[in-house]
Design a protein around this motif. Structure first.
Motif, PDB file in Angstrom:
ATOM      1  N   ALA A  66      -0.993 -13.909  18.705  1.00 56.11           N
ATOM      2  CA  ALA A  66      -0.966 -14.297  17.543  1.00 56.11           C
ATOM      3  C   ALA A  66      -1.189 -12.293  16.489  1.00 56.11           C
ATOM      4  O   ALA A  66      -0.470 -11.778  15.633  1.00 56.11           O
ATOM      5  N   PRO A  67      -2.438 -12.123  16.615  1.00 59.07           N
ATOM      6  CA  PRO A  67      -2.155 -10.761  15.937  1.00 59.07           C
ATOM      7  C   PRO A  67      -1.768  -9.418  16.461  1.00 59.07           C
ATOM      8  O   PRO A  67      -2.337  -8.687  15.477  1.00 59.07           O
ATOM      9  N   THR A  85      -2.307  -6.753  13.326  1.00 56.04           N
ATOM     10  CA  THR A  85      -4.290  -7.094  13.754  1.00 56.04           C
ATOM     11  C   THR A  85      -4.356  -6.641  14.482  1.00 56.04           C
ATOM     12  O   THR A  85      -5.422  -5.845  14.389  1.00 56.04           O
ATOM     13  N   LYS A  86      -4.157  -6.797  15.816  1.00 58.40           N
ATOM     14  CA  LYS A  86      -4.584  -6.463  16.871  1.00 58.40           C
ATOM     15  C   LYS A  86      -3.633  -5.407  17.751  1.00 58.40           C
ATOM     16  O   LYS A  86      -2.818  -5.520  17.892  1.00 58.40           O
ATOM     17  N   THR A  87      -4.349  -4.014  17.053  1.00 60.90           N
ATOM     18  CA  THR A  87      -3.758  -3.314  18.025  1.00 60.90           C
ATOM     19  C   THR A  87      -3.952  -2.214  19.222  1.00 60.90           C
ATOM     20  O   THR A  87      -3.913  -1.601  20.317  1.00 60.90           O
ATOM     21  N   VAL A  88      -5.014  -3.396  19.940  1.00 64.38           N
ATOM     22  CA  VAL A  88      -5.490  -3.215  22.250  1.00 64.38           C
ATOM     23  C   VAL A  88      -5.465  -4.453  22.080  1.00 64.38           C
ATOM     24  O   VAL A  88      -6.198  -5.396  21.988  1.00 64.38           O
ATOM     25  N   GLU A  89      -5.829  -4.568  23.264  1.00 65.57           N
ATOM     26  CA  GLU A  89      -5.719  -5.077  24.465  1.00 65.57           C
ATOM     27  C   GLU A  89      -6.526  -5.163  25.124  1.00 65.57           C
ATOM     28  O   GLU A  89      -6.483  -3.447  26.133  1.00 65.57           O
ATOM     29  N   LEU A  90      -8.130  -5.664  26.047  1.00 69.07           N
ATOM     30  CA  LEU A  90      -8.546  -5.345  26.922  1.00 69.07           C
ATOM     31  C   LEU A  90      -9.034  -5.921  27.919  1.00 69.07           C
ATOM     32  O   LEU A  90      -8.222  -7.109  28.000  1.00 69.07           O
ATOM     33  N   CYS A 147     -10.089  -7.828  17.728  1.00 66.86           N
ATOM     34  CA  CYS A 147     -10.554  -9.304  17.277  1.00 66.86           C
ATOM     35  C   CYS A 147     -10.733 -10.042  18.200  1.00 66.86           C
ATOM     36  O   CYS A 147      -9.689 -10.524  18.574  1.00 66.86           O
ATOM     37  N   ILE A 148     -11.527  -9.513  18.458  1.00 67.37           N
ATOM     38  CA  ILE A 148     -12.150 -10.419  19.580  1.00 67.37           C
ATOM     39  C   ILE A 148     -13.864 -10.322  19.350  1.00 67.37           C
ATOM     40  O   ILE A 148     -14.937  -9.599  18.870  1.00 67.37           O
ATOM     41  N   GLU A 149     -14.773 -11.689  19.238  1.00 70.80           N
ATOM     42  CA  GLU A 149     -16.195 -12.067  19.226  1.00 70.80           C
ATOM     43  C   GLU A 149     -16.897 -11.385  20.100  1.00 70.80           C
ATOM     44  O   GLU A 149     -16.070 -11.086  21.069  1.00 70.80           O
ATOM     45  N   ARG A 150     -18.192 -10.829  19.958  1.00 67.77           N
ATOM     46  CA  ARG A 150     -19.084 -10.171  20.582  1.00 67.77           C
ATOM     47  C   ARG A 150     -19.089 -11.256  21.805  1.00 67.77           C
ATOM     48  O   ARG A 150     -19.348 -10.994  23.370  1.00 67.77           O
TER      49      ARG A 150
END
Length: 263
Positions: free
Chosen positions: A133-134, A139-144, A195-198
């Motif tokens: 969604a982001p 909002t989110k420009t990278v995928e890990l 957009c990921i929590e630590r």
């Protein structure tokens, strides 16, 4: 054939009697063929000499250990599933992927490999909704990822498949670059746009020292999300655990169906 340190090593088919010899013994033979001692290999892969010795004395070896061992020799690991050409799944595999047809009677499908990305191919990425969604809203420009081919050409088209509970193809993006880096550096450089929590980051990359950053741009949300049932009916689509090369029929159909799809 495989090239190792400038030498060409022939692949060999072993007899039933030879297959009784442990995998560890075969790894030892490969190391010796490369002209490397246990200590030298251990230094290359960041392990102790005793750890290398234990691998070479095992009858079975995990894929992770096997990959690390052969990478220290300067080789890459490839594991294939061999299908008879008459198998009913062969046609589906050939249509959906670029696979190796070794003869009229055999088709090889890679189960585990570190190979160059198939150029000119679109990919489907499975992404959890809280992360897809982001991406779609910018909002989110990278995928890990834990693993992804780093040789992907810039501009490769990505189809975003949002996993359960959405279970639908929801958008597209272009790959702007792929970077494999240490996890500490990854968090410092990209956590603000991932957009990921630590805690979730640490849990996802457990057991690894580095990961892959897929940089995304030119994002488009499909005017109509295409649900899993329709994807299965029209394209014999099966959601990948991570990513899969897209069936060319999928792009062709979407090009005519959605004006939001980038050309």
């Amino acid at each position: 054939m495989q090239k190792l340190f400038g030498k060409v090593i022939e692949t060999k088919t072993f007899s039933a009697e030879e297959r009784e010899v442990s995998l560890g013994r075969k790894l030892q033979e490969l190391r010796e063929l490369a002209g490397m001692t246990q200590s030298e290999l251990a230094s290359r892969i960041g392990a102790s000499r005793s750890a290398v010795s234990r691998i070479e004395n095992r009858a079975d070896v995990s894929v992770a250990a096997l990959k690390k061992f052969v990478s220290g020799l300067g080789a890459s690991l490839r594991i294939d599933a061999s299908f008879d050409a008459s198998s009913p799944v062969t046609l589906r595999i050939r249509e959906a992927f670029e696979v190796e047809q070794t003869s009229d009677d055999q088709l090889l499908f890679p189960i585990f490999e570190e190979e160059p990305f198939r150029t000119g191919r679109d990919v489907v990425l499975s992404i959890k909704p809280q992360y897809s969604a982001p991406i779609l809203d910018g909002t989110k420009t990278v995928e890990l990822r834990r693993r992804f081919p780093v040789q992907v050409p810039k501009g490769t088209l990505v189809y975003i498949y949002s996993t359960s509970p959405i279970r639908a193809l929801t958008g597209t993006a272009r790959i702007l670059g792929v970077e494999k880096i240490a996890l500490a550096e990854m968090w410092d450089k990209y956590s603000s746009v991932a957009c990921i929590e630590r805690a979730d980051f640490d849990a996802y990359f457990t057991g690894l020292g580095e990961g892959v950053v897929i940089k995304l741009g030119n994002v488009h949300q499909l005017a109509r999300a295409i649900g899993l049932e329709e994807l299965r009916d029209r394209f014999e689509f099966a959601p990948p655990q991570s990513f899969v090369y897209a069936n060319p029929l999928l792009r062709e159909a979407l090009k005519h169906e959605s004006s939001s799809l980038p050309h």
